[in-house]
Design an enzyme around this catalytic site. Structure first.
Site, PDB file in Angstrom:
ATOM      1  N   ASN A   9       1.766  -6.781   6.283  1.00 58.38           N
ATOM      2  CA  ASN A   9       2.317  -5.644   7.025  1.00 58.38           C
ATOM      3  C   ASN A   9       1.552  -4.412   6.561  1.00 58.38           C
ATOM      4  OD1 ASN A   9       3.771  -3.585   8.144  1.00 58.38           O
ATOM      5  ND2 ASN A   9       5.652  -3.952   6.968  1.00 58.38           N
ATOM      6  N   TRP A  10       0.682  -3.937   7.418  1.00 58.99           N
ATOM      7  CA  TRP A  10      -0.184  -2.812   7.019  1.00 58.99           C
ATOM      8  C   TRP A  10       0.535  -1.474   7.077  1.00 58.99           C
ATOM      9  CZ3 TRP A  10      -5.412  -4.133   9.968  1.00 58.99           C
ATOM     10  CH2 TRP A  10      -5.911  -5.339   9.447  1.00 58.99           C
ATOM     11  N   LYS A  11       1.723  -1.462   7.642  1.00 61.10           N
ATOM     12  CA  LYS A  11       2.508  -0.221   7.771  1.00 61.10           C
ATOM     13  C   LYS A  11       1.649   0.857   8.458  1.00 61.10           C
ATOM     14  CE  LYS A  11       5.299  -1.821   3.960  1.00 61.10           C
ATOM     15  NZ  LYS A  11       6.163  -1.521   2.824  1.00 61.10           N
ATOM     16  N   HIS A 100      12.529  -3.821   9.839  1.00 59.94           N
ATOM     17  CA  HIS A 100      11.974  -3.571   8.509  1.00 59.94           C
ATOM     18  C   HIS A 100      12.821  -2.492   7.819  1.00 59.94           C
ATOM     19  CE1 HIS A 100       9.330  -2.253   5.302  1.00 59.94           C
ATOM     20  NE2 HIS A 100       8.782  -3.447   5.393  1.00 59.94           N
ATOM     21  N   GLU A 102      12.077   0.033   6.236  1.00 58.25           N
ATOM     22  CA  GLU A 102      11.652   1.418   6.498  1.00 58.25           C
ATOM     23  C   GLU A 102      12.167   1.881   7.861  1.00 58.25           C
ATOM     24  OE1 GLU A 102       7.578   0.569   5.566  1.00 58.25           O
ATOM     25  OE2 GLU A 102       8.219   0.280   3.490  1.00 58.25           O
ATOM     26  N   GLU A 172      13.605  -9.019   2.300  1.00 57.74           N
ATOM     27  CA  GLU A 172      12.894  -7.979   1.573  1.00 57.74           C
ATOM     28  C   GLU A 172      13.908  -7.065   0.890  1.00 57.74           C
ATOM     29  OE1 GLU A 172       8.673  -7.360   3.288  1.00 57.74           O
ATOM     30  OE2 GLU A 172      10.032  -6.050   4.369  1.00 57.74           O
ATOM     31  N   GLY A 178       7.395  -1.784  -2.481  1.00 54.87           N
ATOM     32  CA  GLY A 178       6.514  -0.703  -2.910  1.00 54.87           C
ATOM     33  C   GLY A 178       6.836  -0.156  -4.294  1.00 54.87           C
ATOM     34  N   SER A 218       6.720  -6.190  -3.198  1.00 57.71           N
ATOM     35  CA  SER A 218       5.797  -6.190  -4.350  1.00 57.71           C
ATOM     36  C   SER A 218       5.190  -7.565  -4.632  1.00 57.71           C
ATOM     37  CB  SER A 218       6.495  -5.636  -5.591  1.00 57.71           C
ATOM     38  OG  SER A 218       6.862  -4.281  -5.388  1.00 57.71           O
ATOM     39  N   GLY A 239       3.026  -6.023   1.715  1.00 59.24           N
ATOM     40  CA  GLY A 239       2.657  -4.665   2.095  1.00 59.24           C
ATOM     41  C   GLY A 239       1.359  -4.264   1.411  1.00 59.24           C
ATOM     42  N   GLY A 240       1.497  -3.511   0.328  1.00 60.54           N
ATOM     43  CA  GLY A 240       0.346  -2.923  -0.363  1.00 60.54           C
ATOM     44  C   GLY A 240      -0.810  -3.880  -0.613  1.00 60.54           C
TER      45      GLY A 240
HETATM   46  P1  13P Z   1       5.033  -4.082  -0.688  1.00 62.57           P
HETATM   47  O1  13P Z   1       4.361  -5.435  -0.737  1.00 62.57           O
HETATM   48  O2  13P Z   1       4.054  -2.940  -0.689  1.00 62.57           O
HETATM   49  O3  13P Z   1       6.107  -3.956  -1.719  1.00 62.57           O
HETATM   50  O4  13P Z   1       5.752  -3.981   0.745  1.00 62.57           O
HETATM   51  C1  13P Z   1       6.564  -5.026   1.156  1.00 62.57           C
HETATM   52  C2  13P Z   1       6.919  -4.822   2.574  1.00 62.57           C
HETATM   53  O5  13P Z   1       7.640  -3.910   2.918  1.00 62.57           O
HETATM   54  C3  13P Z   1       6.342  -5.741   3.556  1.00 62.57           C
HETATM   55  O6  13P Z   1       6.930  -5.584   4.802  1.00 62.57           O
END
Ligand code: 13P
Length: 257
Positions: A9-11, A100, A102, A172, A178, A218, A239-240
Site C-alpha cells: 500500500n503505497w499510500k 483502511h 487512515e 491492521e 507506521g 510495521s 506500507g513503508g
Molecule cells: P506500515 O507498514 O508503514 O506500518 O503501514 C501499514 C499499512 O497501513 C498498510 O496498509
C-alpha cells in the site's frame, strides 16, 4: 491451499514516474523467479489513483497485481474528489483496499460506508481488501475482538454469498501502523483466528477457509517470517517497506510453510 498475498500500500507516495521506476526495480528482482514464487504466493501493489495508469503500463506482462486504495460506491455522479470502481477496473485494477485505518480515522469513514464501498468493488468483479483493526486504547481496554468483529460485520454486510470467497480481510492494528511496533505473531494469530471464525459463522466453513486474512502494521523483512509461520496469517499488507524495491522483494520472498 490459500496462496499468500504480499500487498504494498503505497499510500500518498510516488507519482507516475516514481511508480514506473519502483515497478521496474521490483520486476527486475521478482520476475526472474516468477514461476517459483507464483506457486504459493501473489504480489500486489496499490499506487495512488493518479499513478495507476502509469503503473498499469509498467506492469504489462507481469504477474504482479494492480490494486487501488479506495473506491466510491456509486458508478458516477456528484461526489467531488471520489473515484468509482468501474474507473479503476478500466485500468486493470483487480483489488481495492477499503476501510483502511487512515480512511476511518483521518477521513472519518464509518463502518457502513466502508461496507458500501466493499460491495461496489465486489459488484464490479474486483476483490475488496477490507481493513479492520483496533486502536491502542481499544486494545488496552480489552476491546480488540469486539471492535474488529464489528468492523468485519459491517464491512461485509452488503456482500452476498456469490462474492464472499473473493474477499480479502486485512487485520491492521492501528497502533502498529507506521510506528515500528508490530503485533507479535501470537497477537496477530489470535485476531486472525477470531476473524476466520466469524467468517465461518457468516458464510460457512468452506468460504472461511478460502478467504485470505492479511496482517498489516510495521511489516518488514525482519519480522515477516515469524508472522507467516502462523496458520491464519495469509500474507501482509505493507506500507513503508513497500516503497523500496529491495525491502519489498525480501518480504515477498518470506519463508512459507
Ligand atoms: P506500515 O507498514 O508503514 O506500518 O503501514 C501499514 C499499512 O497501513 C498498510 O496498509
Amino acid at each position: 491451499m490459500r496462496k499468500k498475498l504480499f500487498a504494498g500500500n503505497w499510500k500518498m507516495n510516488l507519482g507516475p514516474t516514481e511508480s514506473r521506476e519502483l515497478i521496474a526495480a521490483l520486476r527486475a528482482d521478482l520476475d526472474r523467479d516468477a514461476a517459483t514464487l507464483s506457486r504459493d504466493r501473489e504480489v500486489m501493489v496499490a499506487p495512488p489513483f493518479l499513478s495507476i495508469p502509469a503503473a498499469a503500463q509498467a506492469l504489462a506482462g507481469s504477474s504482479i497485481l494492480l490494486g487501488a486504495q479506495n473506491a466510491h460506491f456509486e458508478e458516477k455522479g456528484a461526489f467531488t474528489g471520489e473515484v468509482s470502481a468501474p474507473m479503476l477496473r478500466y485500468f486493470g485494477v483487480s483489488h481495492v483496499i477499503v476501510g483502511h485505518s487512515e480512511r476511518r480515522h483521518i477521513f472519518k469513514e464509518e463502518d457502513e460506508l466502508v461496507g458500501k464501498r466493499a460491495a461496489a468493488v465486489a459488484g464490479h468483479r474486483m476483490t475488496p481488501v477490507l481493513c479492520v483493526g483496533e486502536t491502542g486504547r481499544e486494545r488496552d481496554r480489552g476491546h480488540t475482538t469486539e471492535v474488529v468483529l464489528r468492523q468485519l460485520q459491517f464491512g461485509l454486510a452488503p456482500i452476498g454469498p456469490q462474492d464472499s470467497p473473493r474477499i480479502i480481510v486485512a487485520y491492521e492494528p492501528v497502533w502498529a501502523i507506521g510506528t515500528g511496533r508490530t503485533a507479535t505473531p501470537e497477537q496477530a494469530q489470535q485476531v486472525h483466528a477470531a476473524i476466520r471464525e466469524a467468517l465461518g459463522d457468516r458464510f460457512g466453513k468452506e468460504t472461511a477457509d478460502a478467504v485470505r486474512i492479511l496482517y498489516g502494521g510495521s511489516v518488514t523483512a525482519d519480522n515477516i517470517d515469524s508472522l507467516m509461520a502462523k496458520p491464519d496469517i495469509d500474507g501482509a499488507l505493507v506500507g513503508g517497506a513497500s516503497l523500496r524495491a529491495d525491502a519489498f522483494a525480501r518480504i515477498v520472498r518470506a519463508r512459507i510453510g
